[in-house]
Design a protein around this motif. Structure first.
Motif, PDB file in Angstrom:
ATOM      1  N   ARG A   3      -8.343   5.134  15.088  1.00  0.00           N
ATOM      2  CA  ARG A   3      -8.265   3.766  14.571  1.00  0.00           C
ATOM      3  C   ARG A   3      -6.832   3.430  14.191  1.00  0.00           C
ATOM      4  O   ARG A   3      -6.072   4.290  13.777  1.00  0.00           O
ATOM      5  CB  ARG A   3      -9.076   3.620  13.284  1.00  0.00           C
ATOM      6  CG  ARG A   3     -10.533   3.693  13.423  1.00  0.00           C
ATOM      7  CD  ARG A   3     -11.136   3.467  12.052  1.00  0.00           C
ATOM      8  NE  ARG A   3     -12.569   3.650  12.088  1.00  0.00           N
ATOM      9  CZ  ARG A   3     -13.326   3.700  11.028  1.00  0.00           C
ATOM     10  NH1 ARG A   3     -12.788   3.589   9.837  1.00  0.00           N
ATOM     11  NH2 ARG A   3     -14.614   3.856  11.138  1.00  0.00           N
ATOM     12  N   VAL A   4      -6.501   2.161  14.292  1.00  0.00           N
ATOM     13  CA  VAL A   4      -5.285   1.653  13.679  1.00  0.00           C
ATOM     14  C   VAL A   4      -5.598   1.549  12.187  1.00  0.00           C
ATOM     15  O   VAL A   4      -6.670   1.078  11.801  1.00  0.00           O
ATOM     16  CB  VAL A   4      -4.897   0.272  14.260  1.00  0.00           C
ATOM     17  CG1 VAL A   4      -3.753  -0.349  13.468  1.00  0.00           C
ATOM     18  CG2 VAL A   4      -4.538   0.408  15.731  1.00  0.00           C
ATOM     19  N   VAL A   5      -4.683   2.035  11.344  1.00  0.00           N
ATOM     20  CA  VAL A   5      -4.912   2.048   9.903  1.00  0.00           C
ATOM     21  C   VAL A   5      -3.774   1.317   9.197  1.00  0.00           C
ATOM     22  O   VAL A   5      -2.600   1.545   9.496  1.00  0.00           O
ATOM     23  CB  VAL A   5      -5.008   3.501   9.374  1.00  0.00           C
ATOM     24  CG1 VAL A   5      -5.041   3.537   7.847  1.00  0.00           C
ATOM     25  CG2 VAL A   5      -6.242   4.199   9.950  1.00  0.00           C
ATOM     26  N   LEU A   6      -4.148   0.447   8.282  1.00  0.00           N
ATOM     27  CA  LEU A   6      -3.185  -0.161   7.377  1.00  0.00           C
ATOM     28  C   LEU A   6      -3.346   0.592   6.065  1.00  0.00           C
ATOM     29  O   LEU A   6      -4.343   0.431   5.361  1.00  0.00           O
ATOM     30  CB  LEU A   6      -3.470  -1.652   7.194  1.00  0.00           C
ATOM     31  CG  LEU A   6      -2.374  -2.434   6.481  1.00  0.00           C
ATOM     32  CD1 LEU A   6      -1.154  -2.571   7.396  1.00  0.00           C
ATOM     33  CD2 LEU A   6      -2.864  -3.810   6.084  1.00  0.00           C
ATOM     34  N   LEU A   7      -2.398   1.470   5.769  1.00  0.00           N
ATOM     35  CA  LEU A   7      -2.447   2.351   4.606  1.00  0.00           C
ATOM     36  C   LEU A   7      -1.629   1.727   3.479  1.00  0.00           C
ATOM     37  O   LEU A   7      -0.423   1.545   3.607  1.00  0.00           O
ATOM     38  CB  LEU A   7      -1.885   3.728   4.955  1.00  0.00           C
ATOM     39  CG  LEU A   7      -1.790   4.742   3.824  1.00  0.00           C
ATOM     40  CD1 LEU A   7      -3.178   5.160   3.369  1.00  0.00           C
ATOM     41  CD2 LEU A   7      -1.004   5.956   4.272  1.00  0.00           C
ATOM     42  N   ASN A   8      -2.307   1.374   2.404  1.00  0.00           N
ATOM     43  CA  ASN A   8      -1.666   0.696   1.283  1.00  0.00           C
ATOM     44  C   ASN A   8      -1.736   1.597   0.059  1.00  0.00           C
ATOM     45  O   ASN A   8      -2.801   2.089  -0.295  1.00  0.00           O
ATOM     46  CB  ASN A   8      -2.385  -0.634   1.018  1.00  0.00           C
ATOM     47  CG  ASN A   8      -1.823  -1.380  -0.164  1.00  0.00           C
ATOM     48  OD1 ASN A   8      -2.281  -1.205  -1.290  1.00  0.00           O
ATOM     49  ND2 ASN A   8      -0.852  -2.226   0.088  1.00  0.00           N
ATOM     50  N   THR A  13       3.448  -0.059  -1.362  1.00  0.00           N
ATOM     51  CA  THR A  13       4.008   0.361  -0.082  1.00  0.00           C
ATOM     52  C   THR A  13       2.864   0.365   0.918  1.00  0.00           C
ATOM     53  O   THR A  13       1.788   0.886   0.639  1.00  0.00           O
ATOM     54  CB  THR A  13       4.646   1.755  -0.168  1.00  0.00           C
ATOM     55  OG1 THR A  13       5.786   1.690  -1.027  1.00  0.00           O
ATOM     56  CG2 THR A  13       5.084   2.254   1.201  1.00  0.00           C
ATOM     57  N   THR A  14       3.108  -0.216   2.091  1.00  0.00           N
ATOM     58  CA  THR A  14       2.077  -0.302   3.113  1.00  0.00           C
ATOM     59  C   THR A  14       2.628   0.224   4.424  1.00  0.00           C
ATOM     60  O   THR A  14       3.723  -0.141   4.837  1.00  0.00           O
ATOM     61  CB  THR A  14       1.603  -1.766   3.295  1.00  0.00           C
ATOM     62  OG1 THR A  14       1.238  -2.291   2.012  1.00  0.00           O
ATOM     63  CG2 THR A  14       0.424  -1.844   4.237  1.00  0.00           C
ATOM     64  N   LEU A  15       1.851   1.094   5.070  1.00  0.00           N
ATOM     65  CA  LEU A  15       2.218   1.655   6.366  1.00  0.00           C
ATOM     66  C   LEU A  15       1.183   1.232   7.395  1.00  0.00           C
ATOM     67  O   LEU A  15      -0.017   1.202   7.100  1.00  0.00           O
ATOM     68  CB  LEU A  15       2.238   3.185   6.316  1.00  0.00           C
ATOM     69  CG  LEU A  15       3.429   3.863   5.646  1.00  0.00           C
ATOM     70  CD1 LEU A  15       3.453   3.614   4.164  1.00  0.00           C
ATOM     71  CD2 LEU A  15       3.392   5.346   5.916  1.00  0.00           C
ATOM     72  N   LEU A  16       1.647   0.912   8.581  1.00  0.00           N
ATOM     73  CA  LEU A  16       0.760   0.656   9.710  1.00  0.00           C
ATOM     74  C   LEU A  16       0.805   1.896  10.587  1.00  0.00           C
ATOM     75  O   LEU A  16       1.891   2.329  11.000  1.00  0.00           O
ATOM     76  CB  LEU A  16       1.216  -0.590  10.478  1.00  0.00           C
ATOM     77  CG  LEU A  16       0.292  -1.081  11.585  1.00  0.00           C
ATOM     78  CD1 LEU A  16      -1.091  -1.450  11.047  1.00  0.00           C
ATOM     79  CD2 LEU A  16       0.904  -2.288  12.300  1.00  0.00           C
ATOM     80  N   GLY A  28       6.919  -3.363  -0.862  1.00  0.00           N
ATOM     81  CA  GLY A  28       6.806  -4.609  -1.596  1.00  0.00           C
ATOM     82  C   GLY A  28       5.599  -5.401  -1.134  1.00  0.00           C
ATOM     83  O   GLY A  28       4.887  -4.997  -0.218  1.00  0.00           O
ATOM     84  N   PRO A  29       5.367  -6.529  -1.771  1.00  0.00           N
ATOM     85  CA  PRO A  29       4.169  -7.315  -1.466  1.00  0.00           C
ATOM     86  C   PRO A  29       4.259  -8.057  -0.140  1.00  0.00           C
ATOM     87  O   PRO A  29       5.341  -8.343   0.356  1.00  0.00           O
ATOM     88  CB  PRO A  29       4.098  -8.295  -2.638  1.00  0.00           C
ATOM     89  CG  PRO A  29       5.502  -8.432  -3.116  1.00  0.00           C
ATOM     90  CD  PRO A  29       6.158  -7.105  -2.857  1.00  0.00           C
ATOM     91  N   ALA A  30       3.090  -8.335   0.409  1.00  0.00           N
ATOM     92  CA  ALA A  30       2.984  -9.131   1.635  1.00  0.00           C
ATOM     93  C   ALA A  30       1.769 -10.034   1.514  1.00  0.00           C
ATOM     94  O   ALA A  30       0.849  -9.751   0.750  1.00  0.00           O
ATOM     95  CB  ALA A  30       2.831  -8.223   2.849  1.00  0.00           C
ATOM     96  N   ASP A  31       1.765 -11.087   2.280  1.00  0.00           N
ATOM     97  CA  ASP A  31       0.607 -11.973   2.337  1.00  0.00           C
ATOM     98  C   ASP A  31      -0.290 -11.503   3.481  1.00  0.00           C
ATOM     99  O   ASP A  31      -0.150 -11.940   4.617  1.00  0.00           O
ATOM    100  CB  ASP A  31       1.057 -13.419   2.542  1.00  0.00           C
ATOM    101  CG  ASP A  31      -0.115 -14.387   2.575  1.00  0.00           C
ATOM    102  OD1 ASP A  31      -1.281 -13.946   2.463  1.00  0.00           O
ATOM    103  OD2 ASP A  31       0.132 -15.600   2.724  1.00  0.00           O
ATOM    104  N   TRP A  32      -1.186 -10.577   3.166  1.00  0.00           N
ATOM    105  CA  TRP A  32      -2.053  -9.987   4.189  1.00  0.00           C
ATOM    106  C   TRP A  32      -3.117 -10.963   4.676  1.00  0.00           C
ATOM    107  O   TRP A  32      -3.805 -10.685   5.652  1.00  0.00           O
ATOM    108  CB  TRP A  32      -2.663  -8.688   3.686  1.00  0.00           C
ATOM    109  CG  TRP A  32      -1.607  -7.660   3.446  1.00  0.00           C
ATOM    110  CD1 TRP A  32      -1.177  -7.184   2.252  1.00  0.00           C
ATOM    111  CD2 TRP A  32      -0.807  -7.010   4.442  1.00  0.00           C
ATOM    112  NE1 TRP A  32      -0.151  -6.275   2.438  1.00  0.00           N
ATOM    113  CE2 TRP A  32       0.089  -6.150   3.770  1.00  0.00           C
ATOM    114  CE3 TRP A  32      -0.757  -7.065   5.841  1.00  0.00           C
ATOM    115  CZ2 TRP A  32       1.013  -5.355   4.444  1.00  0.00           C
ATOM    116  CZ3 TRP A  32       0.168  -6.277   6.507  1.00  0.00           C
ATOM    117  CH2 TRP A  32       1.036  -5.437   5.815  1.00  0.00           C
TER     118      TRP A  32
END
Length: 125
Positions: free
Chosen positions: A4-9, A85-88, A101-105
């Motif tokens: 799977r593609v994972v968005l790890l936050n 921190t978020t990793l794709l 930092g923050p993002a508008d998900w």
């Protein structure tokens, strides 16, 4: 999560931008989550899972599974330098993107980014 593609936050209950991001990450999971994609939000509070669970409920992020790392080792292992921190990650677990930092998900751009990562992970043809 392999395959799977994972968005790890990485988040914490004391992180002010995390409070805004959780409902957005929840919406992304509700919209795109499944066999090809998952949001994995890992709490690094030292106080235990109950505080994190309450935080997710308060922010209406109930589509996100609760993952915790009270040791905080993940934060240093991933060389994270700020919160959130978020990793794709691609389906093999390799990092293909990072945001400190923050993002508008909930934005259309964020959704397109994830959809592009999912599309790129599928075999051509």
């Amino acid at each position: 999560m392999k395959g799977r593609v994972v968005l790890l936050n990485i988040w914490a209950t004391w992180c002010v931008p995390c409070r805004e991001e959780m409902p957005q990450l929840n919406a992304l999971q509700a919209d795109l989550g499944g066999a090809d994609f998952e949001v994995v939000a890992i709490n690094i509070d030292k106080g235990g899972a109950e505080k994190a669970r309450t935080f997710l409920e308060e922010t209406k992020a109930t589509d996100l599974a609760l993952y915790t790392d009270p040791s905080g080792k993940l934060f240093s292992k991933l060389k994270a330098v700020g919160m959130p921190t978020t990793l794709l990650l691609d389906p093999q677990g390799k990092e293909i993107g990072r945001l400190v930092g923050p993002a508008d998900w909930a934005s259309p751009e964020a959704k397109r980014l994830v959809e592009a990562a999912i599309a790129a992970s599928k075999p051509a043809g």
